[in-house]
Enzyme design. Structure first.
Site, PDB file in Angstrom:
ATOM      1  N   ASP A  55      -4.148  -7.197 -42.261  1.00 43.07           N
ATOM      2  CA  ASP A  55      -2.816  -7.587 -42.714  1.00 43.07           C
ATOM      3  C   ASP A  55      -2.923  -7.912 -44.200  1.00 43.07           C
ATOM      4  O   ASP A  55      -3.331  -9.001 -44.575  1.00 43.07           O
ATOM      5  CB  ASP A  55      -2.317  -8.793 -41.903  1.00 43.07           C
ATOM      6  CG  ASP A  55      -0.912  -9.226 -42.331  1.00 43.07           C
ATOM      7  OD1 ASP A  55      -0.448  -8.765 -43.396  1.00 43.07           O
ATOM      8  OD2 ASP A  55      -0.300 -10.032 -41.607  1.00 43.07           O
ATOM      9  N   LYS A  58       5.666  -7.453 -49.107  1.00 43.59           N
ATOM     10  CA  LYS A  58       5.782  -8.237 -50.342  1.00 43.59           C
ATOM     11  C   LYS A  58       5.741  -7.369 -51.622  1.00 43.59           C
ATOM     12  O   LYS A  58       6.734  -6.757 -51.948  1.00 43.59           O
ATOM     13  CB  LYS A  58       4.748  -9.357 -50.337  1.00 43.59           C
ATOM     14  CG  LYS A  58       5.014 -10.309 -49.147  1.00 43.59           C
ATOM     15  CD  LYS A  58       4.438 -11.684 -49.252  1.00 43.59           C
ATOM     16  CE  LYS A  58       5.042 -12.615 -48.198  1.00 43.59           C
ATOM     17  NZ  LYS A  58       4.273 -12.795 -46.986  1.00 43.59           N
ATOM     18  N   TYR A  94      -1.230 -15.961 -40.510  1.00 50.24           N
ATOM     19  CA  TYR A  94       0.173 -15.720 -40.174  1.00 50.24           C
ATOM     20  C   TYR A  94       0.447 -14.233 -40.307  1.00 50.24           C
ATOM     21  O   TYR A  94       0.022 -13.597 -41.267  1.00 50.24           O
ATOM     22  CB  TYR A  94       1.073 -16.510 -41.131  1.00 50.24           C
ATOM     23  CG  TYR A  94       2.555 -16.268 -40.950  1.00 50.24           C
ATOM     24  CD1 TYR A  94       3.237 -16.771 -39.839  1.00 50.24           C
ATOM     25  CD2 TYR A  94       3.284 -15.547 -41.897  1.00 50.24           C
ATOM     26  CE1 TYR A  94       4.607 -16.568 -39.686  1.00 50.24           C
ATOM     27  CE2 TYR A  94       4.652 -15.340 -41.750  1.00 50.24           C
ATOM     28  CZ  TYR A  94       5.310 -15.849 -40.647  1.00 50.24           C
ATOM     29  OH  TYR A  94       6.656 -15.651 -40.499  1.00 50.24           O
TER      30      TYR A  94
HETATM   31  C1  LIG Z   1       4.717 -12.743 -45.463  1.00 50.80           C
HETATM   32  C2  LIG Z   1       3.732 -12.299 -44.475  1.00 50.80           C
HETATM   33  C3  LIG Z   1       4.098 -11.664 -43.283  1.00 50.80           C
HETATM   34  C4  LIG Z   1       5.527 -11.502 -42.875  1.00 50.80           C
HETATM   35  O1  LIG Z   1       6.259 -10.749 -43.749  1.00 50.80           O
HETATM   36  P1  LIG Z   1       7.864 -10.929 -43.769  1.00 50.80           P
HETATM   37  O2  LIG Z   1       8.314  -9.904 -44.747  1.00 50.80           O
HETATM   38  O3  LIG Z   1       8.133 -12.342 -44.188  1.00 50.80           O
HETATM   39  O4  LIG Z   1       8.337 -10.664 -42.380  1.00 50.80           O
HETATM   40  C5  LIG Z   1       3.104 -11.180 -42.459  1.00 50.80           C
HETATM   41  N1  LIG Z   1       1.803 -11.325 -42.768  1.00 50.80           N
HETATM   42  C6  LIG Z   1       1.414 -11.947 -43.895  1.00 50.80           C
HETATM   43  C7  LIG Z   1      -0.047 -12.036 -44.217  1.00 50.80           C
HETATM   44  C8  LIG Z   1       2.355 -12.478 -44.766  1.00 50.80           C
HETATM   45  O5  LIG Z   1       1.966 -13.140 -45.853  1.00 50.80           O
END
Ligand SMILES: *Cc1c(COP(=O)(O)O)cnc(C)c1O
Length: 417
Positions: free
Chosen positions: A235, A263, A140
């Site tokens: 990511d 995060k 994701y």
């Molecule tokens: C949480 C997350 C996102 C999206 O971040 P948001 O701040 O919720 O938009 C993208 N990539 C990964 C791996 C994530 O865990």
């Protein structure tokens, strides 16, 4: 009280929530509404206490309401909370991140992880002058259109979006490949490399439950992308500063071209960031012509929250080992239980309700969701809060005590019966 509030909430918020998984729809129960949190504990409006194994979806690592972070935020907000102009704390946080993750030579802050990924892809396409992107099934990267894609069956070239409202046109340049399948990745790259701008990957995927990459998978991915002039984007929105003071890339000694963060670097406030090699980053406006902007980007309250969090992590690096040990204690106790697979990495884990090791999204589709739900409800009633889905990762924080860990083990064993 929660039932009353849920009724009111549903009349004004869609599904009563602002993000789908919070509705507990997966589990088939009403959502809980939170009043406050401290350390490893979270409290709902009915006064129930839970040990928190979700920790703001991994965004909190020092524990809830960390005193230093809160104190620093208090000091900053007295002087105004948004200027839309640059402040010193942005430079400080950027430098701290750069010192921890050497592949990041230049960085840009955004307000969410979604934005960071979206802009990193735009940049990758501009830099390579190519248009296709490769992602992996079950990874994701936020909720924007062109990445809401999982592979259909086999190696079909036609993909469906995982969301309504995404025109086929928007996803026709996205290729989704099975995670941990280097042969398939090689095949797809060899066939399409002239068009492929980048490969984006969660190096330790945490959004299909926790999946651990096989030994050579990420190294081979780096070799292949280098060979064919494809950018590699890590990511690390979950993994950045969660497993060590830096990223998975430091642990594994792999240098991606671009990295996305989020995060933890906001210390619990909304944030995202992307960064990498300077010759790529300089294409970004105002130095270059790749447009990217934000009213709230680099907001001083968020910056001090992130800075105060990372400074504490830098000072206390041994906490990463301690969190890892705590997870290993859980693993040792649970690994012998039949038809359960305990997946873990550092301070992250998922209890998969399946009797074998899981390596990709296709494997986890075979989990026993009914058994998971039964267990989940009992855990919640026993004061243990976990992300309400089989396909999410659980997190611990620095604030989780051995007592919290032992309670988790005790309740898990009891509630599996
Ligand atoms: C949480 C997350 C996102 C999206 O971040 P948001 O701040 O919720 O938009 C993208 N990539 C990964 C791996 C994530 O865990």
């Amino acid at each position: 009280m929660a039932i009353k509030l849920y009724k009111v909430a549903k009349k004004v918020l869609v599904g009563g929530v602002n993000s789908p998984v919070r509705s507990f729809k997966n589990i088939g129960i009403n959502p809980i509404f939170i009043k406050n949190a401290k350390g490893s504990k979270i409290y709902d409006i009915d006064g129930n206490e839970y040990i928190d194994f979700c920790m703001g979806w991994g965004s909190i690592i020092l524990g809830h309401a960390n005193e230093k972070v809160i104190k620093n935020i208090r000091n900053v907000i007295n002087n105004g909370i948004n200027f839309g102009l640059t402040t010193k704390s942005e430079i400080e946080l950027a430098n701290l991140i750069k010192s921890a993750i050497p592949s990041i030579e230049r960085i840009r802050f955004t307000n969410s992880g979604t934005e960071a990924v979206m802009s990193a892809l735009r940049l990758a396409r501009a830099f390579t002058k190519k248009k296709k992107i490769i992602k992996f099934d079950g990874c994701y990267h936020g909720h924007f259109d062109s990445l809401l894609v999982n592979a259909g069956s086999g190696v079909s070239d036609i993909y469906n979006s995982t969301s309504d409202g995404v025109p086929t046109n928007f996803i026709k340049n996205t290729i989704s490949v099975q995670f941990n399948n280097i042969k398939l990745l090689k095949k797809v790259i060899e066939k399409n490399y002239r068009d492929i701008a980048c490969v984006i990957v969660e190096p330790i995927p945490g959004n299909m439950g926790l999946i651990v990459p096989e030994n050579e998978f990420l190294y081979e991915m780096r070799k292949l992308t280098e060979k064919y002039d494809i950018l590699l984007i890590f990511d690390e929105i979950i993994t950045g500063f969660r497993l060590n003071f830096g990223g998975v890339q430091n642990l594994l000694n792999i240098k991606p071209d671009l990295t996305c963060l989020g995060k933890i670097i906001g210390g619990g406030l909304p944030i995202g960031a992307f960064g990498g090699k300077k010759e790529i980053m300089k294409l970004l406006a105002p130095e270059g012509n790749v447009y990217q902007a934000g009213t709230f980007s680099g907001n001083p309250v968020v910056m001090i929250s992130g800075l105060s969090t990372l400074q504490q992590l830098r000072r206390k690096r041994e906490i990463y080992d301690k969190m890892k040990e705590n997870i290993l204690i859980i693993k040792n106790e649970l690994k012998k239980i039949k038809n359960l697979y305990f997946s873990n990495y550092g301070s992250m884990f998922t209890l998969f309700f399946i009797g074998k090791e899981v390596k990709n999204y296709d494997d986890i589709k075979k989990c026993d969701l009914k058994r998971f739900k039964r267990w989940y409800k009992k855990m919640l009633n026993s004061g243990i809060f976990l992300p309400p889905s089989q396909y999410e990762t659980s997190f611990i924080s620095v604030a989780h005590s051995l007592n919290d860990i032992e309670k988790f083990i005790f309740q898990t064993k009891k509630n599996l019966k």
